[in-house]
Design an enzyme around this catalytic site. Structure first.
Site, PDB file in Angstrom:
ATOM      1  N   LEU A 209      37.943  -0.019  37.964  1.00 16.04           N
ATOM      2  CA  LEU A 209      39.244  -0.718  37.934  1.00 16.04           C
ATOM      3  C   LEU A 209      39.261  -1.684  36.765  1.00 16.04           C
ATOM      4  O   LEU A 209      38.334  -2.475  36.617  1.00 16.04           O
ATOM      5  CB  LEU A 209      39.416  -1.569  39.203  1.00 16.04           C
ATOM      6  CG  LEU A 209      39.487  -0.861  40.548  1.00 16.04           C
ATOM      7  CD1 LEU A 209      39.357  -1.890  41.661  1.00 16.04           C
ATOM      8  CD2 LEU A 209      40.805  -0.099  40.677  1.00 16.04           C
ATOM      9  N   HIS A 210      40.284  -1.620  35.940  1.00 17.79           N
ATOM     10  CA  HIS A 210      40.393  -2.637  34.888  1.00 17.79           C
ATOM     11  C   HIS A 210      41.821  -2.911  34.431  1.00 17.79           C
ATOM     12  O   HIS A 210      42.046  -3.793  33.618  1.00 17.79           O
ATOM     13  CB  HIS A 210      39.552  -2.248  33.663  1.00 17.79           C
ATOM     14  CG  HIS A 210      40.142  -1.128  32.860  1.00 17.79           C
ATOM     15  ND1 HIS A 210      40.032   0.188  33.226  1.00 17.79           N
ATOM     16  CD2 HIS A 210      40.872  -1.133  31.719  1.00 17.79           C
ATOM     17  CE1 HIS A 210      40.656   0.941  32.342  1.00 17.79           C
ATOM     18  NE2 HIS A 210      41.189   0.175  31.425  1.00 17.79           N
ATOM     19  N   ARG A 211      42.817  -2.161  34.967  1.00 22.23           N
ATOM     20  CA  ARG A 211      44.202  -2.363  34.509  1.00 22.23           C
ATOM     21  C   ARG A 211      44.668  -3.767  34.872  1.00 22.23           C
ATOM     22  O   ARG A 211      44.493  -4.198  36.032  1.00 22.23           O
ATOM     23  CB  ARG A 211      45.160  -1.405  35.209  1.00 22.23           C
ATOM     24  CG  ARG A 211      45.007  -0.004  34.852  1.00 22.23           C
ATOM     25  CD  ARG A 211      45.909   0.467  33.749  1.00 22.23           C
ATOM     26  NE  ARG A 211      45.226   1.585  33.182  1.00 22.23           N
ATOM     27  CZ  ARG A 211      44.867   1.716  31.911  1.00 22.23           C
ATOM     28  NH1 ARG A 211      45.206   0.809  31.037  1.00 22.23           N
ATOM     29  NH2 ARG A 211      44.204   2.758  31.502  1.00 22.23           N
ATOM     30  N   ARG A 244      36.657  -7.515  32.104  1.00 24.47           N
ATOM     31  CA  ARG A 244      37.905  -8.129  32.590  1.00 24.47           C
ATOM     32  C   ARG A 244      37.880  -8.261  34.110  1.00 24.47           C
ATOM     33  O   ARG A 244      38.219  -9.304  34.675  1.00 24.47           O
ATOM     34  CB  ARG A 244      39.086  -7.243  32.166  1.00 24.47           C
ATOM     35  CG  ARG A 244      40.394  -7.556  32.877  1.00 24.47           C
ATOM     36  CD  ARG A 244      41.400  -6.442  32.643  1.00 24.47           C
ATOM     37  NE  ARG A 244      41.969  -6.455  31.309  1.00 24.47           N
ATOM     38  CZ  ARG A 244      42.908  -7.301  30.901  1.00 24.47           C
ATOM     39  NH1 ARG A 244      43.377  -8.215  31.708  1.00 24.47           N
ATOM     40  NH2 ARG A 244      43.384  -7.226  29.688  1.00 24.47           N
TER      41      ARG A 244
END
Ligand code: UD1
Length: 365
Positions: A209-211, A244
């Protein structure tokens, strides 16, 4: 002919490799590689250069992180003198990251030809930073290399002349086909060791997950982690955490492993292929992983409301779960119970896209 490639972020590296390697066979083509420095950690950049057999960049602009405006502006300012000095016949840009659009803008203003590899993808969601990058890059590019037919349709709808557009297939899959056999050597029988965590084939779920839409929103991130904790009651979860995401999880006090959720550092390209290949399920918001799982025939649940890669849903193994975490729980349970649907590999995802691009570039398309 003088070709300049511009890359900057992790997903660019596996896209430039097949094009750069194929162009090496042309004695008339001189190449240089510019890295913007958008990604700079060893495990976000250097490891990929090594595993992909990429030459060290000729120039690193070392821009690092910042707001989108700062990062894009810094790349533009630092790239302009480089491109003026190299005086390329064509600049090739990849994917949809800030480095892609920044280099394209510089070239457009200097009247230098730009070829966009992975053109035409659209999520139709302008809240997504990459969609802005895709729209601007494609409007300005002189040559547009699309991975699938939907890309050609999107470009035609936006008024881009069809002579500029070439359907070449998926360069990301070229790299996958080349390196999957090597990646699979990492398995010791049915066991793989990822940063000291042992997993067994088909008995784990891989999560990435990084959006910003998922991880920068604390409520959404907490809900996703809640669903993943429930899925972890049934099976082991391997969660390589993007920088992030790590920052956001730490702020919520969720950054450490639990018994069944094993949080690891960002993984290399080969480890990513190896782990995708034998996952029971992949849960992601990445673009590239939607494509890789489709090629590998592995079930993929994408935590997004839309995708710029709809062919992975229509033909492949990908399903969108949107922001509905009950849906994520329910479909995950079905897949883990063995209810999977088979997919097909899209046309031209055949390992030869880089060669097609090189042939067109060398012919002065
Ligand atoms: C970028 C791309 C995204 C791509 C992703 C893959 C844009 C708009 N986004 O997002 O399309 O899917 O790369 O990873 O270009 N950081 C580090 N080390 C690094 C790089 C980043 O710690 O090597 C941290 C920084 O705190 C930075 C944050 O990660 O602020 C986000 O990095 P950034 O390059 O802004 O975007 P990504 O989220 O990586």
């Amino acid at each position: 002919m003088n070709v300049l490639h511009v890359v900057g972020a992790r997903p660019n590296f596996m896209k430039v490799a097949p094009v750069l390697h194929a162009l090496q066979a042309y004695p008339t083509v001189a190449q240089a590689l510019v890295h913007s420095g958008q990604h700079y950690d060893v495990n976000m950049s250097d490891v990929f250069f090594q595993q992909l057999s990429l030459p060290a960049p000729d120039v690193n602009l070392e821009v690092g992180s910042g707001s989108h405006t700062q990062q894009t502006a810094q790349i533009m300012a630092r790239f302009e003198p480089v491109v003026l000095e190299h005086a390329p016949d064509v600049v090739l840009v990849y994917g949809d990251v800030n480095s892609t659009v920044a280099a394209t803008l510089v070239c457009a203003k200097l009247g230098i030809r730009v070829g966009h590899v992975e053109a035409g993808l659209r999520s139709l969601d302008r809240t997504m930073p990459e969609e802005i990058n895709r729209l601007v890059t494609d409007q300005l590019a002189d040559i547009l290399f699309t991975p699938s037919e939907d890309g050609n349709l999107n470009l035609a709808r936006e008024g881009i002349a069809s002579e500029k557009v070439h359907l070449v297939g998926n360069v990301m899959i070229d790299t996958l086909i080349r390196l999957l056999p090597l990646a699979l050597h990492g398995w010791q029988g049915s066991v793989f060791d990822i940063q000291g965590v042992k997993v067994e084939q088909e008995k784990y779920v891989l999560v990435t997950l990084h959006r910003p839409s998922n991880v920068d929103d604390p409520i959404m991130l907490t809900e996703i982690i809640g669903a993943i904790e429930d899925i972890a009651k049934e099976t082991q979860i391997i969660f390589p955490v993007h920088p992030r995401t790590r920052q956001r999880l730490a702020a919520l006090g969720l950054a450490s492993s639990t018994t069944n959720i094993r949080v690891v550092k960002p993984i290399s390209y080969l480890d990513s292929l190896a782990l995708q290949r034998h996952a029971a399920l992949v849960i992601t918001d990445s673009g590239g992983i939607q494509e890789e799982t489709t090629f590998l025939g592995i079930p993929c649940l994408t935590v997004r409301q839309n995708t710029e890669r709809p062919i992975t849903v229509s033909l492949g193994t990908n399903q969108l779960v949107g922001r509905d975490m009950q849906r994520l729980r329910a479909i995950s349970a079905q897949i883990l119970a063995g209810e999977t649907r088979s997919g097909q590999i899209p046309p031209l995802w055949d390992g030869k896209a880089g060669q097609r691009i090189a042939d067109l570039v060398a012919a002065g398309c």
